[in-house]
Scaffold this motif. Structure first.
Motif, PDB file in Angstrom:
ATOM      1  N   ARG A   1       1.072  -0.896   0.108  1.00 36.19           N
ATOM      2  CA  ARG A   1      -0.043   0.008  -0.191  1.00 36.19           C
ATOM      3  C   ARG A   1       1.120   1.365  -0.031  1.00 36.19           C
ATOM      4  NH1 ARG A   1      -5.759   2.070   1.953  1.00 36.19           N
ATOM      5  NH2 ARG A   1      -5.271   4.048   2.950  1.00 36.19           N
ATOM      6  N   GLN A   2       0.458   1.984  -0.987  1.00 38.76           N
ATOM      7  CA  GLN A   2       1.557   2.939  -0.599  1.00 38.76           C
ATOM      8  C   GLN A   2       0.346   4.309  -1.026  1.00 38.76           C
ATOM      9  OE1 GLN A   2       2.778   4.092  -5.193  1.00 38.76           O
ATOM     10  NE2 GLN A   2       4.182   2.517  -5.040  1.00 38.76           N
ATOM     11  N   TYR A   3       1.500   5.505   0.135  1.00 36.78           N
ATOM     12  CA  TYR A   3       1.068   6.941   0.864  1.00 36.78           C
ATOM     13  C   TYR A   3       1.614   8.155  -0.050  1.00 36.78           C
ATOM     14  CZ  TYR A   3      -0.074   2.619   4.396  1.00 36.78           C
ATOM     15  OH  TYR A   3      -0.796   2.113   5.216  1.00 36.78           O
ATOM     16  N   TYR A   4       0.470   9.142   0.113  1.00 33.06           N
ATOM     17  CA  TYR A   4       0.898  10.100  -0.120  1.00 33.06           C
ATOM     18  C   TYR A   4       1.614  10.764   0.717  1.00 33.06           C
ATOM     19  CZ  TYR A   4       1.685  13.931  -3.602  1.00 33.06           C
ATOM     20  OH  TYR A   4       2.083  14.860  -4.826  1.00 33.06           O
ATOM     21  N   ASP A   5       2.427  11.633   0.863  1.00 30.85           N
ATOM     22  CA  ASP A   5       3.608  12.733   1.425  1.00 30.85           C
ATOM     23  C   ASP A   5       3.004  14.194   0.698  1.00 30.85           C
ATOM     24  OD1 ASP A   5       5.158  14.243   3.162  1.00 30.85           O
ATOM     25  OD2 ASP A   5       6.372  13.227   3.068  1.00 30.85           O
TER      26      ASP A   5
ATOM     27  N   TYR B   1       4.899   9.456  -3.374  1.00 29.43           N
ATOM     28  CA  TYR B   1       4.635   8.390  -2.832  1.00 29.43           C
ATOM     29  C   TYR B   1       5.643   7.539  -1.694  1.00 29.43           C
ATOM     30  CZ  TYR B   1       0.274   9.059  -5.428  1.00 29.43           C
ATOM     31  OH  TYR B   1      -0.499   9.257  -6.207  1.00 29.43           O
ATOM     32  N   TYR B   2       4.847   7.350  -0.932  1.00 30.79           N
ATOM     33  CA  TYR B   2       6.241   5.884   0.086  1.00 30.79           C
ATOM     34  C   TYR B   2       5.114   5.016   0.810  1.00 30.79           C
ATOM     35  CZ  TYR B   2       4.075   8.165   4.261  1.00 30.79           C
ATOM     36  OH  TYR B   2       2.492   8.270   5.298  1.00 30.79           O
ATOM     37  N   PHE B   3       5.535   3.752   1.045  1.00 30.68           N
ATOM     38  CA  PHE B   3       5.485   2.512   1.828  1.00 30.68           C
ATOM     39  C   PHE B   3       5.914   2.690   2.745  1.00 30.68           C
ATOM     40  CE2 PHE B   3       8.328   1.200  -0.921  1.00 30.68           C
ATOM     41  CZ  PHE B   3       9.323   0.094  -0.789  1.00 30.68           C
ATOM     42  N   TYR B   4       5.360   1.610   3.622  1.00 37.77           N
ATOM     43  CA  TYR B   4       5.764   1.295   4.806  1.00 37.77           C
ATOM     44  C   TYR B   4       6.278  -0.655   4.165  1.00 37.77           C
ATOM     45  CZ  TYR B   4       5.457  -0.919   9.549  1.00 37.77           C
ATOM     46  OH  TYR B   4       6.548  -1.517  10.521  1.00 37.77           O
ATOM     47  N   ASP B   5       7.380  -1.033   4.959  1.00 39.82           N
ATOM     48  CA  ASP B   5       7.687  -2.270   4.826  1.00 39.82           C
ATOM     49  C   ASP B   5       8.117  -2.805   6.450  1.00 39.82           C
ATOM     50  OD1 ASP B   5       8.895  -4.879   4.494  1.00 39.82           O
ATOM     51  OD2 ASP B   5      11.227  -3.953   3.281  1.00 39.82           O
ATOM     52  N   PRO B   6       6.561  -3.678   6.572  1.00 38.02           N
ATOM     53  CA  PRO B   6       7.007  -4.355   7.951  1.00 38.02           C
ATOM     54  C   PRO B   6       7.888  -5.515   8.013  1.00 38.02           C
ATOM     55  CG  PRO B   6       5.209  -5.196   6.033  1.00 38.02           C
ATOM     56  CD  PRO B   6       5.750  -3.941   5.734  1.00 38.02           C
ATOM     57  N   SER B   7       8.859  -5.257   7.009  1.00 37.98           N
ATOM     58  CA  SER B   7       9.636  -6.973   7.805  1.00 37.98           C
ATOM     59  C   SER B   7      10.380  -6.355   8.094  1.00 37.98           C
ATOM     60  CB  SER B   7      10.336  -7.500   6.222  1.00 37.98           C
ATOM     61  OG  SER B   7      11.176  -6.807   5.303  1.00 37.98           O
ATOM     62  N   ASN B   8      11.197  -5.282   7.716  1.00 34.66           N
ATOM     63  CA  ASN B   8      12.267  -4.259   9.065  1.00 34.66           C
ATOM     64  C   ASN B   8      11.802  -3.275   9.276  1.00 34.66           C
ATOM     65  OD1 ASN B   8      11.432  -2.761   6.652  1.00 34.66           O
ATOM     66  ND2 ASN B   8      13.945  -3.100   5.349  1.00 34.66           N
ATOM     67  N   ARG B   9      10.040  -2.900   9.372  1.00 33.35           N
ATOM     68  CA  ARG B   9       9.735  -1.754   9.983  1.00 33.35           C
ATOM     69  C   ARG B   9      10.138   0.163   9.900  1.00 33.35           C
ATOM     70  NH1 ARG B   9       9.749  -5.001  16.104  1.00 33.35           N
ATOM     71  NH2 ARG B   9       8.922  -6.594  15.500  1.00 33.35           N
ATOM     72  N   ARG B  10      10.091  -0.172   8.246  1.00 32.15           N
ATOM     73  CA  ARG B  10      10.504   0.693   8.128  1.00 32.15           C
ATOM     74  C   ARG B  10       9.871   1.767   7.058  1.00 32.15           C
ATOM     75  NH1 ARG B  10      17.261   1.331   7.784  1.00 32.15           N
ATOM     76  NH2 ARG B  10      17.390  -0.046  10.071  1.00 32.15           N
TER      77      ARG B  10
ATOM     78  N   GLU C   1       9.108   6.083  -3.065  1.00 32.10           N
ATOM     79  CA  GLU C   1       8.436   4.513  -4.017  1.00 32.10           C
ATOM     80  C   GLU C   1       9.089   3.966  -4.487  1.00 32.10           C
ATOM     81  OE1 GLU C   1       5.035   4.899  -7.584  1.00 32.10           O
ATOM     82  OE2 GLU C   1       6.174   6.899  -7.146  1.00 32.10           O
ATOM     83  N   ASP C   2      10.822   4.873  -4.861  1.00 35.18           N
ATOM     84  CA  ASP C   2      11.549   4.249  -5.854  1.00 35.18           C
ATOM     85  C   ASP C   2      12.860   3.292  -5.244  1.00 35.18           C
ATOM     86  OD1 ASP C   2      13.353   6.201  -4.271  1.00 35.18           O
ATOM     87  OD2 ASP C   2      13.933   6.858  -5.408  1.00 35.18           O
ATOM     88  N   GLY C   3      12.001   2.884  -3.479  1.00 33.44           N
ATOM     89  CA  GLY C   3      13.048   2.365  -2.337  1.00 33.44           C
ATOM     90  C   GLY C   3      14.176   2.894  -1.431  1.00 33.44           C
ATOM     91  N   SER C   4      14.172   3.897  -2.078  1.00 33.01           N
ATOM     92  CA  SER C   4      14.735   4.926  -1.208  1.00 33.01           C
ATOM     93  C   SER C   4      14.368   5.258   0.126  1.00 33.01           C
ATOM     94  CB  SER C   4      16.051   6.029  -1.702  1.00 33.01           C
ATOM     95  OG  SER C   4      14.638   6.866  -2.175  1.00 33.01           O
ATOM     96  N   PRO C   5      15.794   5.161   1.420  1.00 32.32           N
ATOM     97  CA  PRO C   5      14.474   5.334   2.913  1.00 32.32           C
ATOM     98  C   PRO C   5      14.000   6.951   2.748  1.00 32.32           C
ATOM     99  CG  PRO C   5      17.173   4.411   2.363  1.00 32.32           C
ATOM    100  CD  PRO C   5      17.231   4.301   1.637  1.00 32.32           C
ATOM    101  N   ARG C   6      12.910   6.262   3.150  1.00 35.40           N
ATOM    102  CA  ARG C   6      12.608   7.986   3.823  1.00 35.40           C
ATOM    103  C   ARG C   6      12.942   8.343   4.805  1.00 35.40           C
ATOM    104  NH1 ARG C   6       7.260   9.184   6.118  1.00 35.40           N
ATOM    105  NH2 ARG C   6       6.594  11.535   5.531  1.00 35.40           N
TER     106      ARG C   6
END
Length: 101
Positions: free
Chosen positions: A73-77, A83-92, A96-101
């Protein structure tokens, strides 16, 4: 023995560079370009660039991204207009391009 250590150095560098990108094509391209640059720098010949590029592209294509790019699921800042998303595997959170937010 000296030639083997150069090949190992190029392969290890290609593996690190292959982690860049979110799709298989992006990872193969970045791995290939970085491997070619490192191979040419280490061996200072066209052969080194070809071997490094091939190794980097192969490793890049074989690696997987660090997150699930299909089922997320993507969210809009609104401030960043990205757009950004949450990765539950590492809680970060990631852009959208995969770089850390």
């Amino acid at each position: 023995m000296k030639g083997i250590s150069k090949i190992l150095l190029v392969s290890a560098s290609g593996l690190l560079a292959a982690a860049c990108g979110t799709t298989m094509t992006e990872r193969a391209a970045t791995g290939g370009l970085a491997g070619a640059a490192i191979g040419a720098a280490v061996d200072s010949s066209v052969t080194g660039a070809l071997v490094g590029g091939a190794a980097g592209a192969a490793i890049g294509a074989a690696t997987t991204p660090r997150y699930d790019s299909v089922n997320r699921r993507q969210y809009y800042d609104e401030r960043a207009r990205r757009y950004y998303f949450y990765d539950p595997s590492n809680r970060r959170y990631y852009w959208e391009d995969g770089s850390p937010r």
